[in-house]
Design a protein around this motif. Structure first.
Motif, PDB file in Angstrom:
ATOM      1  N   LEU A  63       0.838  -1.202   0.000  1.00 57.68           N
ATOM      2  CA  LEU A  63       0.000   0.000   0.000  1.00 57.68           C
ATOM      3  C   LEU A  63       0.877   1.258   0.000  1.00 57.68           C
ATOM      4  CD1 LEU A  63      -3.024   0.575   2.390  1.00 57.68           C
ATOM      5  CD2 LEU A  63      -1.378   2.368   1.948  1.00 57.68           C
ATOM      6  N   ARG A  67       1.115   3.669  -3.424  1.00 56.41           N
ATOM      7  CA  ARG A  67       0.542   5.011  -3.298  1.00 56.41           C
ATOM      8  C   ARG A  67       1.602   6.096  -3.135  1.00 56.41           C
ATOM      9  NH1 ARG A  67      -5.416   4.213  -0.403  1.00 56.41           N
ATOM     10  NH2 ARG A  67      -6.239   3.010  -2.164  1.00 56.41           N
ATOM     11  N   ASP A 347      -7.713  -1.716  -4.837  1.00 54.28           N
ATOM     12  CA  ASP A 347      -7.685  -0.344  -4.324  1.00 54.28           C
ATOM     13  C   ASP A 347      -8.697  -0.146  -3.200  1.00 54.28           C
ATOM     14  OD1 ASP A 347      -5.670   1.311  -5.915  1.00 54.28           O
ATOM     15  OD2 ASP A 347      -6.757   0.287  -7.506  1.00 54.28           O
ATOM     16  N   GLU A 348      -9.855  -0.765  -3.340  1.00 55.34           N
ATOM     17  CA  GLU A 348     -10.849  -0.717  -2.255  1.00 55.34           C
ATOM     18  C   GLU A 348     -10.305  -1.382  -0.996  1.00 55.34           C
ATOM     19  OE1 GLU A 348     -15.057  -2.965  -1.201  1.00 55.34           O
ATOM     20  OE2 GLU A 348     -14.527  -2.635  -3.305  1.00 55.34           O
ATOM     21  N   ASP A 351      -7.896   0.714   0.932  1.00 57.10           N
ATOM     22  CA  ASP A 351      -8.619   1.640   1.811  1.00 57.10           C
ATOM     23  C   ASP A 351      -9.065   0.939   3.090  1.00 57.10           C
ATOM     24  OD1 ASP A 351      -8.334   3.719   0.000  1.00 57.10           O
ATOM     25  OD2 ASP A 351     -10.275   3.355  -0.972  1.00 57.10           O
ATOM     26  N   ARG A 352      -9.485  -0.300   2.971  1.00 58.48           N
ATOM     27  CA  ARG A 352      -9.864  -1.056   4.173  1.00 58.48           C
ATOM     28  C   ARG A 352      -8.669  -1.290   5.087  1.00 58.48           C
ATOM     29  NH1 ARG A 352     -13.044  -6.431   2.830  1.00 58.48           N
ATOM     30  NH2 ARG A 352     -12.541  -6.688   5.070  1.00 58.48           N
ATOM     31  N   ILE A 354      -6.142   0.690   5.523  1.00 60.46           N
ATOM     32  CA  ILE A 354      -5.883   1.940   6.227  1.00 60.46           C
ATOM     33  C   ILE A 354      -6.789   2.064   7.453  1.00 60.46           C
ATOM     34  CG2 ILE A 354      -6.057   4.460   6.046  1.00 60.46           C
ATOM     35  CD1 ILE A 354      -5.245   4.152   3.094  1.00 60.46           C
ATOM     36  N   LYS A 355      -8.000   1.578   7.332  1.00 64.47           N
ATOM     37  CA  LYS A 355      -8.960   1.628   8.436  1.00 64.47           C
ATOM     38  C   LYS A 355      -8.784   0.476   9.425  1.00 64.47           C
ATOM     39  CE  LYS A 355     -12.406   3.651   5.320  1.00 64.47           C
ATOM     40  NZ  LYS A 355     -13.695   3.411   4.613  1.00 64.47           N
TER      41      LYS A 355
END
Length: 369
Positions: A63, A67, A347-348, A351-352, A354-355
């Motif tokens: 990730l 990014r 990509d989704e 994001d998960r 990161i959370k």
């Protein structure tokens, strides 16, 4: 969504030679969504092993790299260094593998092979100017191209950097994270002698931490997991921890002072190290394996001096200890806890991650490409 337009094709090396085409997903620019791409992988040289990739784990470093959050990233970038699959062909001098074998590739695909670290089986600490050659985002020897990782259907690797997988094929997806998360925690556990009679703490029960708990328990240590969330207690105990300590409580650490021989800190964000140093016995060690995006607050010298305690770091593992870890896990039925995913959702899922919405590792099914 991705269009049906023919994807761009890139070559991993600029040197002449035969090529085989692999399908992949790549970041074509820093922070760009990952997109379909074709890679020209080299056909096996005399010492090479060609591998059809079945699964690839998703490491948090993928990730950061994809990014553009770390310096020195090169695009196009195909992430992925937790690779498992089946040998499709081998070079004329390969003796350790044959077509059909289940194998893995971790964070390295080469090193200088000449320095003292490489000679001692610690290729992860290669002392050459460029260090070990990363599975992705590394400069290829003799060329000006980037190496491309496991978010692809195939890879060709020198046999020295290929690992034997002895787990049942039905567990292959859950084996993939062992190639990074597994060895990253195994290496310090072995180096600092985790085992019977030793008390080991694990801070951060995520992709790395959950493997640290499983491995420390299997090695015979008494394992204490540290978490900020009461809701995670049962899950951490199920992984193999003997005790779970809630660090966010008013008196959560009471009674644990000077009680641990070793602490593995897997947290990837800056935090107060003094909290954990005080839990170490005399001569205890706090080992950092998480890589924060900013420095930790400086710990007090008093905590180090009074107990002759140490703060240390550890980086993945060499080839010998990676194979040792894989064999130990096969013998003891240890795999990672995973959620299997399709490459199109990457990509989704970043994001998960990161959370913190993953238990405990995403693994890409490359048949979805």
């Amino acid at each position: 969504m991705h269009s049906d337009v023919r994807p761009q094709r890139i070559a991993e090396e600029s040197a002449p030679g035969d090529r085989e085409i692999a399908q992949a997903f790549a970041a074509l620019a820093a922070a760009a969504p990952l997109s379909p791409i074709e890679i020209e992988r080299r056909s096996p040289r005399p010492n090479d092993v060609a591998i059809a990739i079945a699964y690839c784990g998703v490491c948090h470093s993928d990730l950061h790299a994809a990014r553009g959050e770390w310096p020195g990233m090169m695009c196009p970038m195909v992430p992925g260094h937790e690779i498992v699959g089946r040998v499709t062909s081998v070079g004329s001098k390969v003796t350790a593998f044959q077509p059909g074998d289940l194998v893995g590739v971790g964070c390295m695909v080469d090193s200088c092979r000449k320095c003292s670290s490489c000679g001692e089986g610690a290729e992860n600490y290669c002392e050459s100017e460029q260090g070990y050659l990363q599975t992705y985002n590394g400069y290829v020897k003799g060329g000006d191209r980037n190496t491309y990782g496991g978010y692809s259907t195939a890879i060709t690797v020198d046999e020295r950097f290929v690992l034997a997988i002895r787990h049942p094929e039905s567990q292959l997806a859950a084996v993939a994270p062992l190639l990074c998360a597994g060895v990253t925690t195994w290496s310090p556990l072995r180096y600092w002698n985790a085992g019977p009679g030793r008390r080991v703490g694990v801070v951060g029960i995520g992709g790395l931490g959950h493997m640290a708990v499983k491995l420390a328990r299997a090695l015979g240590a008494h394992v204490v997991g540290f978490t900020t969330s009461e809701s995670k207690r049962d899950a951490i105990l199920a992984l193999g921890a003997h005790e779970v300590v809630l660090t966010s409580g008013e008196r959560g650490l009471d009674g644990y002072e000077q009680s641990l021989d070793l602490i593995l800190d897997t947290v990837g964000s800056p935090h107060d190290l003094d909290v954990y140093l005080s839990l170490l016995k005399r001569d205890g060690t706090l080992v950092l394996v998480g890589v924060p995006d900013a420095p930790h607050p400086s710990p007090s010298a008093v905590n180090l001096i009074l107990g002759r305690r140490s703060i240390a770091g550890s980086l993945i593992g060499g080839l010998k200890e990676t194979q040792e870890m894989l064999d130990f896990c096969a013998e003891n039925g240890i795999v990672s806890e995973i959620e299997q995913i399709a490459i199109q959702d990457i990509d989704e899922l970043f994001d998960r991650m990161i959370k913190g919405d993953v238990k405990y590792r995403f693994v890409i099914d490359l048949s979805t490409i």
